[in-house]
Design a protein around this motif. Structure first.
Motif, PDB file in Angstrom:
ATOM      1  N   LEU A  19       0.822  -1.195   0.000  1.00 47.95           N
ATOM      2  CA  LEU A  19       0.000   0.000   0.000  1.00 47.95           C
ATOM      3  C   LEU A  19       0.872   1.268   0.000  1.00 47.95           C
ATOM      4  O   LEU A  19       0.625   2.210  -0.763  1.00 47.95           O
ATOM      5  N   LEU A  20       1.927   1.308   0.801  1.00 51.27           N
ATOM      6  CA  LEU A  20       2.840   2.455   0.814  1.00 51.27           C
ATOM      7  C   LEU A  20       3.566   2.615  -0.527  1.00 51.27           C
ATOM      8  O   LEU A  20       3.779   3.726  -1.004  1.00 51.27           O
ATOM      9  N   GLY A  21       3.929   1.516  -1.132  1.00 53.98           N
ATOM     10  CA  GLY A  21       4.577   1.559  -2.451  1.00 53.98           C
ATOM     11  C   GLY A  21       3.653   2.118  -3.514  1.00 53.98           C
ATOM     12  O   GLY A  21       4.059   2.923  -4.363  1.00 53.98           O
ATOM     13  N   MET A  22       2.381   1.708  -3.483  1.00 54.80           N
ATOM     14  CA  MET A  22       1.404   2.225  -4.452  1.00 54.80           C
ATOM     15  C   MET A  22       1.168   3.716  -4.243  1.00 54.80           C
ATOM     16  O   MET A  22       1.044   4.473  -5.207  1.00 54.80           O
ATOM     17  N   ILE A  23       1.081   4.147  -2.986  1.00 58.79           N
ATOM     18  CA  ILE A  23       0.895   5.574  -2.696  1.00 58.79           C
ATOM     19  C   ILE A  23       2.090   6.367  -3.201  1.00 58.79           C
ATOM     20  O   ILE A  23       1.939   7.435  -3.815  1.00 58.79           O
ATOM     21  N   LEU A  24       3.304   5.886  -2.977  1.00 60.73           N
ATOM     22  CA  LEU A  24       4.503   6.559  -3.456  1.00 60.73           C
ATOM     23  C   LEU A  24       4.506   6.636  -4.986  1.00 60.73           C
ATOM     24  O   LEU A  24       4.834   7.679  -5.561  1.00 60.73           O
ATOM     25  N   LEU A  25       4.127   5.566  -5.641  1.00 55.15           N
ATOM     26  CA  LEU A  25       4.064   5.543  -7.096  1.00 55.15           C
ATOM     27  C   LEU A  25       3.045   6.561  -7.616  1.00 55.15           C
ATOM     28  O   LEU A  25       3.312   7.301  -8.568  1.00 55.15           O
ATOM     29  N   LEU A  26       1.892   6.655  -6.996  1.00 54.79           N
ATOM     30  CA  LEU A  26       0.872   7.621  -7.401  1.00 54.79           C
ATOM     31  C   LEU A  26       1.347   9.060  -7.193  1.00 54.79           C
ATOM     32  O   LEU A  26       1.082   9.936  -8.022  1.00 54.79           O
ATOM     33  N   VAL A  27       2.040   9.305  -6.090  1.00 52.25           N
ATOM     34  CA  VAL A  27       2.570  10.645  -5.840  1.00 52.25           C
ATOM     35  C   VAL A  27       3.591  11.019  -6.915  1.00 52.25           C
ATOM     36  O   VAL A  27       3.586  12.140  -7.431  1.00 52.25           O
ATOM     37  N   ILE A  28       4.460  10.103  -7.287  1.00 54.99           N
ATOM     38  CA  ILE A  28       5.459  10.364  -8.331  1.00 54.99           C
ATOM     39  C   ILE A  28       4.772  10.645  -9.658  1.00 54.99           C
ATOM     40  O   ILE A  28       5.145  11.582 -10.380  1.00 54.99           O
ATOM     41  N   ILE A  29       3.755   9.886  -9.999  1.00 58.96           N
ATOM     42  CA  ILE A  29       3.025  10.097 -11.257  1.00 58.96           C
ATOM     43  C   ILE A  29       2.339  11.460 -11.243  1.00 58.96           C
ATOM     44  O   ILE A  29       2.373  12.192 -12.238  1.00 58.96           O
ATOM     45  N   MET A  30       1.730  11.821 -10.130  1.00 62.39           N
ATOM     46  CA  MET A  30       1.048  13.118 -10.051  1.00 62.39           C
ATOM     47  C   MET A  30       2.044  14.271 -10.163  1.00 62.39           C
ATOM     48  O   MET A  30       1.782  15.272 -10.842  1.00 62.39           O
ATOM     49  N   LEU A  31       3.197  14.164  -9.518  1.00 62.09           N
ATOM     50  CA  LEU A  31       4.218  15.208  -9.610  1.00 62.09           C
ATOM     51  C   LEU A  31       4.740  15.340 -11.044  1.00 62.09           C
ATOM     52  O   LEU A  31       4.972  16.447 -11.532  1.00 62.09           O
ATOM     53  N   THR A  32       4.918  14.213 -11.707  1.00 63.91           N
ATOM     54  CA  THR A  32       5.374  14.232 -13.092  1.00 63.91           C
ATOM     55  C   THR A  32       4.346  14.920 -13.985  1.00 63.91           C
ATOM     56  O   THR A  32       4.693  15.736 -14.841  1.00 63.91           O
ATOM     57  N   CYS A  33       3.073  14.609 -13.795  1.00 63.25           N
ATOM     58  CA  CYS A  33       2.008  15.241 -14.579  1.00 63.25           C
ATOM     59  C   CYS A  33       1.971  16.748 -14.317  1.00 63.25           C
ATOM     60  O   CYS A  33       1.824  17.547 -15.258  1.00 63.25           O
ATOM     61  N   CYS A  34       2.102  17.161 -13.078  1.00 66.77           N
ATOM     62  CA  CYS A  34       2.102  18.590 -12.749  1.00 66.77           C
ATOM     63  C   CYS A  34       3.286  19.293 -13.397  1.00 66.77           C
ATOM     64  O   CYS A  34       3.150  20.397 -13.932  1.00 66.77           O
ATOM     65  N   LEU A  35       4.454  18.667 -13.371  1.00 70.03           N
ATOM     66  CA  LEU A  35       5.642  19.253 -13.979  1.00 70.03           C
ATOM     67  C   LEU A  35       5.463  19.391 -15.489  1.00 70.03           C
ATOM     68  O   LEU A  35       5.784  20.434 -16.062  1.00 70.03           O
ATOM     69  N   LEU A  36       4.930  18.361 -16.134  1.00 66.77           N
ATOM     70  CA  LEU A  36       4.706  18.426 -17.581  1.00 66.77           C
ATOM     71  C   LEU A  36       3.675  19.495 -17.941  1.00 66.77           C
ATOM     72  O   LEU A  36       3.834  20.214 -18.928  1.00 66.77           O
ATOM     73  N   MET A  37       2.634  19.637 -17.148  1.00 64.64           N
ATOM     74  CA  MET A  37       1.625  20.662 -17.399  1.00 64.64           C
ATOM     75  C   MET A  37       2.234  22.055 -17.226  1.00 64.64           C
ATOM     76  O   MET A  37       1.948  22.971 -18.002  1.00 64.64           O
ATOM     77  N   TYR A  38       3.079  22.228 -16.225  1.00 62.85           N
ATOM     78  CA  TYR A  38       3.748  23.517 -16.001  1.00 62.85           C
ATOM     79  C   TYR A  38       4.653  23.865 -17.185  1.00 62.85           C
ATOM     80  O   TYR A  38       4.651  24.997 -17.670  1.00 62.85           O
ATOM     81  N   LEU A  39       5.426  22.893 -17.675  1.00 59.61           N
ATOM     82  CA  LEU A  39       6.306  23.139 -18.812  1.00 59.61           C
ATOM     83  C   LEU A  39       5.509  23.463 -20.072  1.00 59.61           C
ATOM     84  O   LEU A  39       5.872  24.358 -20.839  1.00 59.61           O
ATOM     85  N   LEU A  40       4.408  22.771 -20.296  1.00 58.99           N
ATOM     86  CA  LEU A  40       3.558  23.040 -21.450  1.00 58.99           C
ATOM     87  C   LEU A  40       2.933  24.423 -21.350  1.00 58.99           C
ATOM     88  O   LEU A  40       2.886  25.169 -22.325  1.00 58.99           O
ATOM     89  N   TYR A  41       2.486  24.805 -20.175  1.00 58.85           N
ATOM     90  CA  TYR A  41       1.886  26.126 -19.966  1.00 58.85           C
ATOM     91  C   TYR A  41       2.904  27.223 -20.256  1.00 58.85           C
ATOM     92  O   TYR A  41       2.593  28.208 -20.929  1.00 58.85           O
ATOM     93  N   ASN A  42       4.134  27.055 -19.783  1.00 60.53           N
ATOM     94  CA  ASN A  42       5.185  28.057 -20.045  1.00 60.53           C
ATOM     95  C   ASN A  42       5.526  28.116 -21.527  1.00 60.53           C
ATOM     96  O   ASN A  42       5.792  29.186 -22.062  1.00 60.53           O
ATOM     97  N   GLN A  43       5.531  26.970 -22.188  1.00 61.75           N
ATOM     98  CA  GLN A  43       5.833  26.935 -23.613  1.00 61.75           C
ATOM     99  C   GLN A  43       4.758  27.658 -24.408  1.00 61.75           C
ATOM    100  O   GLN A  43       5.057  28.389 -25.348  1.00 61.75           O
ATOM    101  N   LEU A  44       3.502  27.522 -24.019  1.00 61.29           N
ATOM    102  CA  LEU A  44       2.408  28.169 -24.737  1.00 61.29           C
ATOM    103  C   LEU A  44       2.356  29.667 -24.470  1.00 61.29           C
ATOM    104  O   LEU A  44       1.835  30.415 -25.291  1.00 61.29           O
TER     105      LEU A  44
END
Length: 165
Positions: A19-44
């Protein structure tokens, strides 16, 4: 239900670790998505560069066999393009920031002097968001009565001015 060989505490540790491993994996995925959205927003939100005019291309037929893909070769011009007779070259001699009012708005006012004579003209800015030219920058007066820079820098485009009648 549980065998005597497998203790209950070990089984709950595996479930908790999973359960802790899955939570950590989800947090990493969410942070990656936020970072990609931030980079796309700055590019636009970055200013777009002015597209360069395309170089004319010449399609030549192939002599050996017909091809599905035509060949396009660039046409290289041998000299500077002739300036039409209706266009005149001018240079900036004076700049009055916010010196012209039209419809309740203030615009930059520039005085131009003909390069080949002493004739002067004034024009007001029609591109307020672009850079103001320096004194001595050369402009061309087109047939529509708009002063356009002879050399337009790609990274910092200059303002255009409409001639006052």
């Amino acid at each position: 239900m549980f065998s005597e060989d497998e203790p209950v505490s070990t089984r709950t540790e595996y479930n908790r670790d999973f359960l802790l491993g899955m939570i950590l994996l989800l947090v990493i995925i969410m942070l990656t998505c936020c970072l990609l959205m931030y980079l796309l927003y700055n590019q636009l939100n970055q200013p777009r560069s002015i597209p360069q005019p395309e170089m004319p291309a010449l399609a030549l037929p192939t002599a050996v066999a017909p091809s599905v893909f035509p060949l396009h070769f660039p046409v290289i011009l041998s000299g500077p393009e002739p300036v039409p007779v209706t266009e005149k070259n001018w240079k900036v001699t004076n700049i009055s920031y916010q010196g012209y009012e039209l419809g309740g708005q203030r615009y930059d006012l520039v005085t131009f002097t003909r390069i080949d004579g002493q004739e002067t003209a004034q024009g007001y800015c029609i591109d307020p968001g672009l850079d103001v030219p320096d004194i001595g920058i050369e402009y061309m007066l087109n047939a529509e009565g708009i002063f356009v820079p002879l050399v337009q820098p790609v990274d910092h485009p200059l303002q255009r001015f409409e001639k006052l009648r």
